[in-house]
Design a protein around this motif. Structure first.
Motif, PDB file in Angstrom:
ATOM      1  N   LEU A 180       0.830  -1.214   0.000  1.00 45.98           N
ATOM      2  CA  LEU A 180       0.000   0.000   0.000  1.00 45.98           C
ATOM      3  C   LEU A 180       0.862   1.262   0.000  1.00 45.98           C
ATOM      4  O   LEU A 180       2.016   1.232   0.415  1.00 45.98           O
ATOM      5  N   PRO A 181       0.287   2.403  -0.463  1.00 44.94           N
ATOM      6  CA  PRO A 181       1.039   3.663  -0.417  1.00 44.94           C
ATOM      7  C   PRO A 181       1.330   4.066   1.033  1.00 44.94           C
ATOM      8  O   PRO A 181       0.651   3.601   1.956  1.00 44.94           O
ATOM      9  N   ALA A 182       2.329   4.932   1.210  1.00 46.37           N
ATOM     10  CA  ALA A 182       2.770   5.291   2.567  1.00 46.37           C
ATOM     11  C   ALA A 182       1.938   6.435   3.142  1.00 46.37           C
ATOM     12  O   ALA A 182       2.457   7.318   3.800  1.00 46.37           O
ATOM     13  N   GLU A 183       0.648   6.395   2.902  1.00 48.23           N
ATOM     14  CA  GLU A 183      -0.220   7.478   3.361  1.00 48.23           C
ATOM     15  C   GLU A 183      -1.318   6.845   4.210  1.00 48.23           C
ATOM     16  O   GLU A 183      -1.996   5.921   3.785  1.00 48.23           O
ATOM     17  N   VAL A 184      -1.474   7.329   5.454  1.00 55.71           N
ATOM     18  CA  VAL A 184      -2.258   6.576   6.433  1.00 55.71           C
ATOM     19  C   VAL A 184      -3.731   6.417   6.067  1.00 55.71           C
ATOM     20  O   VAL A 184      -4.314   5.358   6.294  1.00 55.71           O
ATOM     21  N   GLU A 185      -4.347   7.452   5.482  1.00 60.41           N
ATOM     22  CA  GLU A 185      -5.758   7.319   5.088  1.00 60.41           C
ATOM     23  C   GLU A 185      -5.903   6.223   4.029  1.00 60.41           C
ATOM     24  O   GLU A 185      -6.824   5.406   4.057  1.00 60.41           O
ATOM     25  N   ARG A 186      -4.957   6.209   3.083  1.00 62.82           N
ATOM     26  CA  ARG A 186      -5.025   5.216   2.005  1.00 62.82           C
ATOM     27  C   ARG A 186      -4.717   3.817   2.519  1.00 62.82           C
ATOM     28  O   ARG A 186      -5.202   2.820   1.974  1.00 62.82           O
ATOM     29  N   ILE A 187      -3.907   3.733   3.565  1.00 60.59           N
ATOM     30  CA  ILE A 187      -3.633   2.417   4.167  1.00 60.59           C
ATOM     31  C   ILE A 187      -4.908   1.864   4.801  1.00 60.59           C
ATOM     32  O   ILE A 187      -5.272   0.707   4.591  1.00 60.59           O
ATOM     33  N   CYS A 188      -5.622   2.699   5.566  1.00 64.95           N
ATOM     34  CA  CYS A 188      -6.882   2.238   6.164  1.00 64.95           C
ATOM     35  C   CYS A 188      -7.853   1.790   5.081  1.00 64.95           C
ATOM     36  O   CYS A 188      -8.452   0.716   5.165  1.00 64.95           O
ATOM     37  N   ASP A 189      -8.010   2.622   4.038  1.00 65.10           N
ATOM     38  CA  ASP A 189      -8.937   2.274   2.955  1.00 65.10           C
ATOM     39  C   ASP A 189      -8.501   0.988   2.258  1.00 65.10           C
ATOM     40  O   ASP A 189      -9.327   0.118   1.952  1.00 65.10           O
TER      41      ASP A 189
END
Length: 219
Positions: A180-189
């Protein structure tokens, strides 16, 4: 000081939207940031009330500056004192702003996942017993996590499915997190996309990116 970027998701199970036993906390405390994800056994009014009590106590102990394993011990004593006949799994991670170290104490909860800046993922398996059975808790595990590391903490509602092996699900969770990308919102999604909620259990999910802010950079 800004130690971490944080994203959280809380999805109650569909059939008892008001009464869940899962919870998360993110508390700035003296010297760092305290993160916690917990799960009280059962989906009763008792479980929900106990969860509320445990959250308040956790906050109080955290603000007093107790280390994670000490907080677990105090919560265990409290469960006994209030005569709770329920158990609780709880993982606490303290991010020490002076050293950048993670202090992890886990009472029978799913292991937290740590993704290094190079994308490699490992789960921190060290843990003690769940809370509510009166057993002692081992000292917190210290883990180095350089800036750019990502920490994921969740409850078993994310990965536990009937007729599926939990060990295999956890392995898949690690491999999904690695991509996953290293961006927390995108990790949750991304994690919720890979493990679609089936509505049978609550899910609490927290993704944290360590920024290294607030740390002394002098050697």
């Amino acid at each position: 000081s800004h130690l971490a970027d944080l994203a959280v998701r809380y999805l109650p199970a569909s059939d008892h939207a008001e009464i869940g036993g899962d919870f998360y906390e993110a508390l700035p405390t003296r010297g760092g940031l305290l993160l916690a994800v917990g799960d009280v056994a059962g989906h009763s009014l008792d479980a929900a009330m106990l969860m509320g009590q445990m959250r308040h106590a956790l906050r109080a102990y955290a603000i007093e500056g107790h280390p994670p394993h000490d907080i677990l011990g105090r919560l265990d004593h409290l469960l006994t004192a209030v005569g709770a006949r329920l158990t609780l799994t709880l993982c606490i991670v303290f991010i020490d702003e002076a050293t950048g170290l993670l202090h992890i104490a886990n009472a029978g909860h799913l292991p937290p996942l740590l993704r290094a800046p190079d994308g490699s993922v490992r789960s921190v398996e060290e843990h003690g017993p769940l809370l509510g059975i009166g057993l002692p808790h081992p000292v917190s595990t210290e883990v180095a996590a350089p800036p750019g590391s990502i920490l994921v903490m969740t409850t078993d509602g994310l990965v536990e499915r009937r007729n599926e092996n939990l060990g295999l699900s956890l392995e898949r969770l690690e491999s999904v997190l690695g991509d996953l990308p290293a961006e927390v919102e995108r990790i949750c999604d991304g994690l919720l996309e890979a493990f679609p909620p089936n509505g049978e259990d609550d899910i609490a999910l927290m993704a944290v990116r360590l920024t290294g802010g607030g740390r002394s950079h002098t050697l």
